[in-house]
Design a protein around this motif. Structure first.
Motif, PDB file in Angstrom:
ATOM      1  N   ALA A 289       8.290 -31.507 -24.549  1.00 44.27           N
ATOM      2  CA  ALA A 289       8.707 -31.477 -25.949  1.00 44.27           C
ATOM      3  C   ALA A 289       8.788 -32.892 -26.523  1.00 44.27           C
ATOM      4  O   ALA A 289       8.363 -33.140 -27.665  1.00 44.27           O
ATOM      5  N   LEU A 290       9.325 -33.833 -25.748  1.00 44.05           N
ATOM      6  CA  LEU A 290       9.410 -35.223 -26.206  1.00 44.05           C
ATOM      7  C   LEU A 290       8.017 -35.831 -26.355  1.00 44.05           C
ATOM      8  O   LEU A 290       7.769 -36.631 -27.269  1.00 44.05           O
ATOM      9  N   ARG A 291       7.120 -35.467 -25.459  1.00 39.68           N
ATOM     10  CA  ARG A 291       5.764 -35.997 -25.568  1.00 39.68           C
ATOM     11  C   ARG A 291       5.068 -35.471 -26.830  1.00 39.68           C
ATOM     12  O   ARG A 291       4.359 -36.221 -27.517  1.00 39.68           O
ATOM     13  N   MET A 292       5.312 -34.199 -27.163  1.00 42.22           N
ATOM     14  CA  MET A 292       4.725 -33.645 -28.385  1.00 42.22           C
ATOM     15  C   MET A 292       5.230 -34.376 -29.626  1.00 42.22           C
ATOM     16  O   MET A 292       4.453 -34.722 -30.525  1.00 42.22           O
ATOM     17  N   GLU A 293       6.523 -34.637 -29.666  1.00 41.43           N
ATOM     18  CA  GLU A 293       7.092 -35.318 -30.832  1.00 41.43           C
ATOM     19  C   GLU A 293       6.699 -36.793 -30.881  1.00 41.43           C
ATOM     20  O   GLU A 293       6.585 -37.373 -31.960  1.00 41.43           O
TER      21      GLU A 293
END
Length: 595
Positions: free
Chosen positions: A148-152
């Motif tokens: 999720a952090l990588r997507m953001e």
């Protein structure tokens, strides 16, 4: 509980070095800092004594204090979890004393590619004795957080911004400490929590894990993270019972179209377990939900494929939002669950009285002390409203795991010819003693008779029959005629009448029956052939069909047989009664509804 985390830790490693960015909770670390501050203010003129090393108490081997992580400095944690790139995108696990650290290091490319790659590691500190399934769940959660952090980060450089806030706060506090101002080390985490949305997210995740075990949170108000720890979530409905994910998966694999669903929460509490993209189809299912309907009927009315219904229902069961039942009907048999929370001070007593004013939980549930069907508790003279209230009370007790439904299973168990021959040699007596010997043999051959078999045995014993014919007290099928039938006057039929009866069984039927009997092993064929109903082509055909389909191995209950073979209950019960001498019937739970 070992399912609760001790701490959540965020560590980064990039071109500027590795650093612990945030940890929660941090109260223990603050207490350690206070002790360090006091040690620094010791009297410089005091004399330190050196004790014998052999007499010194060894350092404590526990890093847990009041359910929280302690004994690790930020520098140590940063060094441990700023792993090498070779360890990224795989499970990371480290045990130190009584603490187990679990994570999934994730490497990503920042939006500004000139800064090089970033390694982010969301670490959960657990009790070292945490089970494998609990460790696996935390690993999956760390993995989801990293993705999720990588997507953001790829979308709006969210992680770079949040890391900047945390690093800046750490530097501010470090400068204040260097200036010898009265600032404790852990004030930086308080300040980070006020400034960083990522820190607030990690704090929310920690508290959700310790309270409900259910996580439904939005990262940067864009990516929704939903996660469930069933070991914790199912505690809300069944306190003291640990439900492992493997047990849930095993039950869900047993789901059949004839099963039903029973919601454990209100409709409004269902949407927090699915992302926004799945809300529409969940609403579509719920609009057609009814505990009296099967999953197949719900799927048909909701215009959803049965496979999709399985997925949604399985998701709700996993999240402790629903449980699997057999659709409520009059023939369902229920009994008090062995682990039912029934005692004088149970909170369920008052809760039941609130839901059903004027009714006593103990009085209602006492009707199910022995296996009882709903139909036995209702009469045609009762008003429909009364029957409806009884159904609602049964559903309430099922929701609170006070009742369990039992199903009837069938096991093919013919008598061995060798055993029968051996018995014959041992109990060979005169005709005068045949009655008593026959009674004894019956009571031994059926140690635990089913209620349907019990009446049959009692009839045979009470009649005191002096023959060993299988036709006693059994009405043969219309197409079957015994060669030794009795007339109304009690005399034997004449030879001519016997020939007439034999001629009624055509040669074609005999060939069909012979072919059907060949479906059984040779060792069992004789026992089946002795059954009067085996002379009826229709009865024997159905018996062979169910036998070859594997329904008589004790693994399929009556409702399942009825569904897949399109049989009425009366048809199946009549067949079981006709072949009861070679079928054993017993009752137990359906493995798909044991949660």
């Amino acid at each position: 509980m070992e399912v609760n985390p001790l701490s959540v830790i965020l560590v980064k490693a990039d071109s500027k070095g590795d650093r612990l960015l945030f940890r929660y909770p941090y109260q223990i670390q603050q207490n350690d800092s206070v002790l360090k501050t006091k040690e620094q203010k010791k009297n410089p003129y005091s004399v330190s004594t050196t004790d014998d090393v052999l007499q010194n108490t060894p350092p404590p081997s526990s890093n847990i204090n009041n359910g929280e992580l302690c004994g690790f400095t930020d520098e140590v944690l940063s060094t441990l979890f700023a792993v090498k790139p070779e360890l990224t995108s795989q499970k990371f696990e480290l045990k130190v004393n009584d603490v187990r650290f679990v994570s999934h290091p994730t490497q990503m490319q920042p939006k500004d590619e000139s800064n090089g790659s970033i390694l982010i590691n969301v670490v959960f500190a657990l009790h070292a004795q945490a089970s494998y399934s609990i460790v696996k769940c935390y690993y999956e959660l760390s993995k989801k957080l990293g993705y999720a952090l990588r997507m953001e980060e790829e979308r709006v450089a969210y992680l770079t911004e949040e890391m900047g806030i945390m690093v800046k706060t750490h530097d501010e506090v470090a400068n204040l400490i260097e200036q010898k101002k009265s600032v404790l080390n852990d004030c930086e985490f308080v300040m980070i929590l006020e400034r960083s949305s990522l820190a607030q997210t990690l704090k929310s995740i920690y508290h959700d894990l310790c309270t409900t075990g259910l996580i439904n949170i939005s990262i940067n108000q864009h990516v929704t993270l939903s996660f469930c720890f069933p070991q914790k979530a199912h505690q809300f409905h069944r306190k003291g019972t640990i439900v492992e994910p493997e047990a849930i998966d095993k039950c869900l694999k047993s789901l059949k179209p004839y099963h039903g669903m029973l919601l454990l929460v209100d409709f409004a509490d269902l949407l927090d377990c699915v992302p926004p993209t799945g809300a529409r189809i969940l609403l579509q299912l719920v609009e057609n939900y009814n505990p009296l309907k099967s999953l197949q009927n719900i799927a048909s009315e909701a215009n959803i494929s049965i496979d999709m219904v399985y997925q949604i229902v399985g998701h709700l069961v996993y999240w402790a939002k629903a449980t699997i039942i057999y659709p409520l009907c009059e023939t369902n048999v229920y009994v008090i669950a062995p682990d039912a929370s029934l005692h004088i001070h149970s909170h369920l007593v008052d809760k039941f009285s609130t839901s059903f004013p004027g009714m006593s939980l103990f009085e209602v549930i006492s009707d199910f002390s022995l296996p009882t069907s709903i139909g036995h508790l209702t009469t045609p003279l009762q008003q429909p409203a009364r029957q409806g209230i009884l159904a609602q009370m049964v559903l309430w007790m099922l929701q609170h795991h006070l009742l369990m439904q039992i199903h009837t299973y069938v096991q093919f168990m013919p008598f061995s010819e060798e055993a029968v021959d051996g018995e014959t040699e041992e109990i060979l007596v005169s005709e005068e003693d045949d009655v008593n010997e026959n009674d004894s043999t019956l009571s031994i051959s059926i140690p635990v008779p089913h209620p349907s078999q019990r009446s049959y045995i009692e009839e045979r014993l009470s009649n005191g029959d002096s023959t060993v014919s299988d036709n006693i007290n059994v009405q043969p099928s219309s197409s079957h005629k015994s060669n030794y039938s009795m007339t109304n006057s009690g005399s034997l039929l004449s030879v001519d009448e016997e020939d007439d009866n034999k001629s009624q069984v055509s040669i074609e039927d005999e060939e069909i029956i012979k072919g059907l009997l060949s479906a059984f092993p040779s060792s069992d064929r004789a026992a089946v052939k002795k059954i009067p109903a085996a002379g009826n082509v229709e009865d024997l055909t159905l018996m062979v069909k169910l036998y070859q389909a594997g329904y008589f191995k004790g693994e399929h209950h009556l409702e399942e047989i009825m569904y897949f073979e399109n049989l009425r209950r009366s048809q199946l019960l009549q067949l079981l009664d006709k072949f009861r001498d070679i079928l054993i019937i017993y009752e137990t739970e359906d493995p798909a509804v044991i949660l």
